[in-house]
Design a protein around this motif. Structure first.
Motif, PDB file in Angstrom:
ATOM      1  N   UNK A  80       0.930  -1.167  -0.122  1.00  0.00           N
ATOM      2  CA  UNK A  80       0.033   0.009   0.083  1.00  0.00           C
ATOM      3  C   UNK A  80       0.973   1.253   0.037  1.00  0.00           C
ATOM      4  N   UNK A  81       0.633   2.312  -0.999  1.00  0.00           N
ATOM      5  CA  UNK A  81       1.492   3.215  -0.962  1.00  0.00           C
ATOM      6  C   UNK A  81       1.089   4.538  -1.837  1.00  0.00           C
ATOM      7  N   UNK A  82       1.924   5.553  -1.759  1.00  0.00           N
ATOM      8  CA  UNK A  82       1.819   6.530  -2.524  1.00  0.00           C
ATOM      9  C   UNK A  82       3.214   7.437  -2.231  1.00  0.00           C
ATOM     10  N   UNK A  83       3.321   8.724  -2.742  1.00  0.00           N
ATOM     11  CA  UNK A  83       4.473   9.622  -2.939  1.00  0.00           C
ATOM     12  C   UNK A  83       4.411  10.638  -1.672  1.00  0.00           C
ATOM     13  N   UNK A  84       5.534  11.048  -1.247  1.00  0.00           N
ATOM     14  CA  UNK A  84       5.460  11.964  -0.214  1.00  0.00           C
ATOM     15  C   UNK A  84       5.813  13.554  -0.786  1.00  0.00           C
ATOM     16  N   UNK A  85       6.212  13.462  -1.953  1.00  0.00           N
ATOM     17  CA  UNK A  85       6.570  14.762  -2.490  1.00  0.00           C
ATOM     18  C   UNK A  85       5.321  15.637  -3.122  1.00  0.00           C
ATOM     19  N   UNK A  86       5.779  16.864  -3.316  1.00  0.00           N
ATOM     20  CA  UNK A  86       4.569  17.779  -3.953  1.00  0.00           C
ATOM     21  C   UNK A  86       5.009  18.623  -4.889  1.00  0.00           C
TER      22      UNK A  86
END
Length: 395
Positions: A80-86
């Motif tokens: 399960x995941x996604x990204x921390x950057x913006x």
């Protein structure tokens, strides 16, 4: 903390997201680029979420922070995941919400995970947006074994290579190309993400499954005409590149409006660019997105052929160079149906909608079956400081 499942509700997740939003290079929205001090501060927050939810924390050689459930039996894992950057001055939900919800899910499953046929890992990818370096999806591509070595030598605006930035951050770049997972060790990948569009709000639904992630083509289009004095060259017989380009751009919009394609001209330049000179050269970007690759490719062919015809009619030359292509990703039918069933169990109408934006899931599809859950965002707004998903919807 005991070994019982920890139920974390939407209000707590919202509080997490409010605090981690302070890990930003700007006060106007969230600006968090990979391999920066803001990235490091964000990982400290995420690591605490993971540990509080009973996960063991590590950082892999592509900069992905991993929270893993205990797995003494070596079972395959559900990721399960996604990204921390913006993006610069972006919102506080895009990407990071999926990591927070993944951690909350791990906490809720803490007392049941040992009895499931798979273990659980929550992934916080370093770079999905592709803002600092001219590439993206580094973490999932490395896990899938599809990371181009040349990406590590790409340079940011300050002249620093990604390799050196990662090494300074503490990542073992000698191993970055060696961390690919074997597909048989992964049962699937799930990503929760704000919709970044208005469909769920229009349907009055808090969540929906994602059916597919659109494919993308990008072109640099060059229209070449003949310049001349704006006051002395007659209107008849001019080879005005801007007039030809405007006809093409208008046609792009009209054709996309009557199809299942989204097409955008986002940048344009004019030469010689003088108020009293007929434009001799126009360059513009053309981006085309569709959930079905065949649909996208047919639209591309139609538009490019029409562009040549319009240029010929205005005595101009037409060239188009494809600069980027990403094929569409179809979400796994079984995982998608599992999400739809879960939505129905919550007493909600279950819908599956396509994603027009790219996500980490599109790269993870090279490793395992993938699925996504969209969460409603107010006004369909994203990549802006006023991006918002309610605690109730996240719950």
């Amino acid at each position: 903390m005991n070994n019982q499942g920890l139920m974390t509700d939407g209000r707590e997740v919202a509080a997490w997201l409010e605090r981690i939003a302070e890990a930003s290079a700007t006060s106007d929205g969230v600006t968090r680029l990979p391999w920066t001090e803001e990235h490091r501060a964000a990982l400290a927050h995420i690591a605490s979420w993971m540990r509080d939810m009973g996960l063991e924390v590590s950082l892999d050689a592509a900069g992905t922070l991993i929270g893993a459930s205990p797995n003494p039996e070596g079972k395959p894992v559900l990721l399960i995941g996604s990204h921390q950057d913006s993006v610069p001055s972006g919102g506080r939900f895009d990407g990071i919400m999926g990591i927070a919800i993944g951690c909350a899910a791990a906490g809720a499953l803490r007392d049941r995970i040992a009895n499931l046929p798979f273990a659980l890992e929550v992934l916080a990818f370093a770079d999905e947006e592709g803002v600092r370096f001219p590439t993206a999806l580094i973490g999932p591509r490395a896990l899938a074994g599809r990371l181009d070595p040349a990406a590590l030598e790409m340079i940011d605006q300050k002249g620093e290579t990604m390799n050196s930035a990662m090494a300074a951050f503490g990542v073992d770049t000698d191993q970055t190309l060696q961390i690919a997972r074997r597909s048989q060790t992964v049962v699937g990948y799930l990503e929760a993400h704000i919709e970044q569009g208005p469909v769920l709000e229009d349907l009055d639904l808090p969540v929906a499954a994602v059916s597919a992630i659109c494919g993308i083509s990008r072109y640099e289009v060059i229209i070449t005409g003949v310049t001349g004095h704006a006051g002395t060259v007659p209107m008849t017989g001019r080879h005005d590149a801007l007039v030809a380009a405007s006809r093409i751009i208008s046609h792009v919009s009209e054709a996309a409006s009557s199809s299942d394609v989204r097409a955008t001209v986002g940048t344009i330049s004019v030469k010689p660019g003088a108020v009293n000179a007929i434009p001799a050269e126009i360059r513009f970007s053309l981006e085309i997105r569709a959930a079905i690759d065949d649909t996208r490719q047919k639209f591309e062919d139609t538009i490019l052929n029409r562009g040549r015809d319009l240029c010929n009619a205005h005595g101009c030359d037409f060239t188009a160079r494809r600069t980027y292509v990403q094929f569409a990703t179809t979400c796994d039918p079984k995982l998608t149906e599992a999400l739809l069933a879960a939505i129905r169990e919550c007493g909600l109408t279950a819908e599956a909608i396509p994603s027009g934006a790219t996500h980490d899931a599109s790269a993870m599809a090279d490793l395992s079956p993938v699925s996504m859950l969209f969460v409603r965002c107010r006004g369909g707004v994203s990549h802006r400081p006023d991006e918002y998903a309610s605690a109730k919807d996240m719950d």
